[in-house]
Motif scaffolding. Structure first.
Motif, short mmCIF file in Angstrom:
data_model
loop_
_atom_site.label_atom_id
_atom_site.label_comp_id
_atom_site.label_asym_id
_atom_site.label_seq_id
_atom_site.Cartn_x
_atom_site.Cartn_y
_atom_site.Cartn_z
N GLU A 46 63.88 143.77 9.80
CA GLU A 46 63.25 142.61 10.23
C GLU A 46 63.51 141.46 10.14
OE1 GLU A 46 62.28 146.23 7.06
OE2 GLU A 46 63.60 144.06 6.39
N PHE A 47 64.68 140.97 9.82
CA PHE A 47 65.21 139.83 9.84
C PHE A 47 65.81 139.84 11.03
CE2 PHE A 47 68.28 136.92 9.32
CZ PHE A 47 67.68 135.57 8.78
N VAL A 48 66.91 140.47 10.94
CA VAL A 48 67.64 140.54 12.49
C VAL A 48 66.77 140.93 13.54
CG1 VAL A 48 69.30 141.59 13.49
CG2 VAL A 48 69.19 141.50 11.06
N ASP A 49 65.65 142.07 13.55
CA ASP A 49 64.69 141.43 14.85
C ASP A 49 63.75 140.35 15.11
OD1 ASP A 49 65.77 144.53 14.98
OD2 ASP A 49 63.36 145.34 13.68
N ALA A 50 63.43 140.02 14.02
CA ALA A 50 62.68 138.38 13.92
C ALA A 50 63.77 137.63 15.17
CB ALA A 50 62.28 137.97 12.84
N LEU A 51 64.92 137.50 14.53
CA LEU A 51 65.57 136.76 15.25
C LEU A 51 65.89 136.92 16.55
CD1 LEU A 51 69.03 136.57 12.58
CD2 LEU A 51 67.46 134.17 13.06
N ASP A 53 64.12 138.67 18.00
CA ASP A 53 62.71 138.56 19.08
C ASP A 53 62.32 137.05 19.52
OD1 ASP A 53 61.64 141.52 18.69
OD2 ASP A 53 60.68 140.24 17.51
N HIS A 54 63.13 135.75 18.91
CA HIS A 54 62.97 134.77 19.28
C HIS A 54 64.03 134.76 20.25
CE1 HIS A 54 60.36 133.78 16.27
NE2 HIS A 54 59.54 133.23 16.52
N GLY A 55 65.09 135.29 20.50
CA GLY A 55 66.08 134.58 21.41
C GLY A 55 67.86 134.45 21.08
N TRP A 56 67.49 134.70 19.34
CA TRP A 56 69.26 134.22 18.75
C TRP A 56 69.90 135.38 18.49
CZ3 TRP A 56 69.23 129.06 19.23
CH2 TRP A 56 68.09 128.66 18.54
N GLN A 93 76.15 137.19 7.34
CA GLN A 93 76.94 138.32 8.00
C GLN A 93 76.63 139.82 9.21
OE1 GLN A 93 80.67 139.14 7.78
NE2 GLN A 93 80.28 136.88 8.02
N ALA A 94 74.74 140.40 8.63
CA ALA A 94 74.39 141.05 8.98
C ALA A 94 73.83 140.69 10.78
CB ALA A 94 72.52 141.11 8.99
N VAL A 95 73.93 138.76 10.87
CA VAL A 95 73.53 138.92 12.18
C VAL A 95 74.83 138.63 13.06
CG1 VAL A 95 72.39 137.21 13.30
CG2 VAL A 95 71.37 138.00 11.43
N ASP A 120 69.64 143.48 27.42
CA ASP A 120 69.46 144.35 27.03
C ASP A 120 70.33 143.77 25.49
OD1 ASP A 120 68.09 145.54 27.87
OD2 ASP A 120 69.76 147.40 28.57
N VAL A 121 71.63 142.99 25.68
CA VAL A 121 72.01 142.63 23.78
C VAL A 121 71.07 141.53 23.81
CG1 VAL A 121 73.86 141.35 22.64
CG2 VAL A 121 74.56 143.50 24.28
N ALA A 122 71.32 140.54 25.07
CA ALA A 122 69.98 138.99 24.69
C ALA A 122 69.07 139.65 24.03
CB ALA A 122 69.95 138.40 26.12
N ALA A 123 67.89 140.50 24.60
CA ALA A 123 66.29 140.91 24.27
C ALA A 123 66.74 141.79 22.63
CB ALA A 123 66.30 141.89 25.18
N GLY A 124 67.80 141.37 21.70
CA GLY A 124 67.65 141.99 21.28
C GLY A 124 67.47 143.91 21.83
N GLU A 125 67.41 144.26 22.32
CA GLU A 125 66.45 145.47 22.70
C GLU A 125 68.73 146.78 22.19
OE1 GLU A 125 65.93 146.01 26.52
OE2 GLU A 125 63.92 144.83 25.48
#
Length: 401
Positions: A46-51, A53-56, A93-95, A120-125
């Motif tokens: 959930e945390f990684v997905d939130a990052l 979603d904001h493009g990080w 480290q998860a990120v 797709d990497v940039a978009a988190g997909e």
């Protein structure tokens, strides 16, 4: 309580923007969230997905591929804040892999791979969370790897074993390092090593990949694996860069990544110190807060001073990396990693001691910070190897290994 070390260095406007945004995201994930992830050994999706979603997750990717187009100066801020705001070194480290494993793709992969994959990497997909380098018989000496990639027609056939490969279970691809020429057949041991982009779903479909989790006592929710490759077939087009130059490609950008690891250590130290100060202020013994006692105050003050020094060096080095100055970035990176890891360890140790018996109670979290802080003195290089670099390349002493 004000965030410790938050004003230790002057930040650019863009760095301030990164810090503000990352703190906003982290605020949605409290201590209980990270405690549950650690207790369950569950990746913080959930945390990684939130990052993402904001493009990080695309902070280092060029804008032409949908990334943020930022650099080391901004990434040290991002990763320090992730570690400092509840999740510790494990959260960073998860990120970390998802951010950095795409860098070799940007620098060396074909335009076709970059165009197909990086947006797709940039978009988190899509994620490239895993990097396969370390082997049972090749730890710090990466030139001793034995995993072999042999060319057959328009494919490479890969056989070998990797160990301590993290986040394979949450990754779509792995950047895999293998020998395309045996060590005995090259005139220089750093030659004959190549990098490949491996589709993990395809590897499993081929039945060419076995993986076994490695039980460990730190980074509970970032899993590490031992991998076995048996006749894995990879298209020739998935070769990253030039065959035989993989070792040099691995080294490229390594110092800047090491600075980011130092920032993660500083974030962990900040987190441990903040929890210790909070407890020392609230906990009363003999009718007064325990923080009144110098036996509590002095170790925490010393930890603060060490973290302050490590942060100053790390951020100064990140500024140098972004400049056109001709500097030995390796000297800065190794010194920063050495000081930051030790500072994090001292802060976490002081936090445990401040909590007394509760220091080993999981509900207070500081025992987890201590385990993570001990890990930072081993990865991505040991403290001794950092000193080796400084001794040989800065002080001009003879090579010791």
């Amino acid at each position: 309580m004000a965030r410790l070390l938050s004003d230790a260095v002057a930040l650019t406007e863009r760095q301030q923007l990164v810090r503000s945004n990352i703190r906003e995201i982290c605020a949605d994930f409290d201590r209980e969230y990270w405690r549950r992830r650690a207790d369950e050994g569950a990746y913080p999706k959930e945390f990684v997905d939130a990052l993402a979603d904001h493009g990080w997750m695309g902070i280092l990717l060029p804008a032409e591929y949908g990334g943020a187009g930022m650099g080391t100066r901004e990434t040290v801020v991002m990763m320090e804040e992730i570690a400092a705001n509840g999740g510790g070194f494990s959260a960073a480290q998860a990120v970390h892999g998802g951010v950095y494993n795409s860098v070799p793709i940007v620098e060396y992969a074909s335009e076709e791979i970059k165009d197909d994959l990086l947006p797709d990497v940039a978009a988190g997909e899509t994620s490239i969370q895993a990097f396969g380098l370390t082997e049972p018989n090749a730890g710090s000496d990466s030139t001793a790897i034995e995993t072999r990639a042999q060319k057959e027609g328009d494919e490479y056939v890969i056989n070998g074993q990797k160990i301590w490969t993290s986040r394979v279970d949450v990754s779509d691809y792995i950047v895999l390092v293998a020998r395309t020429t045996p060590r005995a057949d090259v005139d220089k041991r750093t030659r004959g090593i190549s990098m490949f982009l491996v589709d993990l779903a395809d590897a499993h479909e081929q039945g060419a990949l076995e993986m076994e989790p490695i039980p460990k006592s730190a980074s509970d929710f970032v899993h590490s694996f031992e991998l076995w490759f048996d006749d894995l077939r990879v298209p020739e087009s998935n070769l990253i860069g030039v065959e035989g130059d993989g070792f040099y490609q691995v080294l490229d950008g390594l110092n800047e990544e090491r600075l980011v690891i130092a920032a993660e250590c500083i974030g962990l130290g900040r987190l441990a110190l903040e929890r210790a100060v909070e407890y020392a202020t609230d906990r009363e013994v003999f009718d007064r807060p325990i923080g009144t006692n110098q036996a509590i105050q002095h170790p925490l003050a010393e930890a603060y001073a060490r973290l302050q020094a490590a942060k100053q060096l790390t951020y100064n080095a990140a500024d140098r990396a972004a400049s056109d100055e001709d500097v030995d970035l390796g000297a800065y990176a190794n010194a920063a990693k050495f000081l930051a890891a030790d500072a994090a360890y001292e802060a976490a140790d002081a936090a445990v001691q401040t909590h007394g018996g509760f220091g080993i109670a999981t509900e207070y979290d500081v025992e987890r910070y201590f385990r993570e802080a001990r890990l930072t003195r081993l990865v991505p290089i040991t403290q001794q190897l950092a000193l080796n670099y400084i001794g040989e390349n800065v002080l001009g002493l003879s090579r010791s290994y």
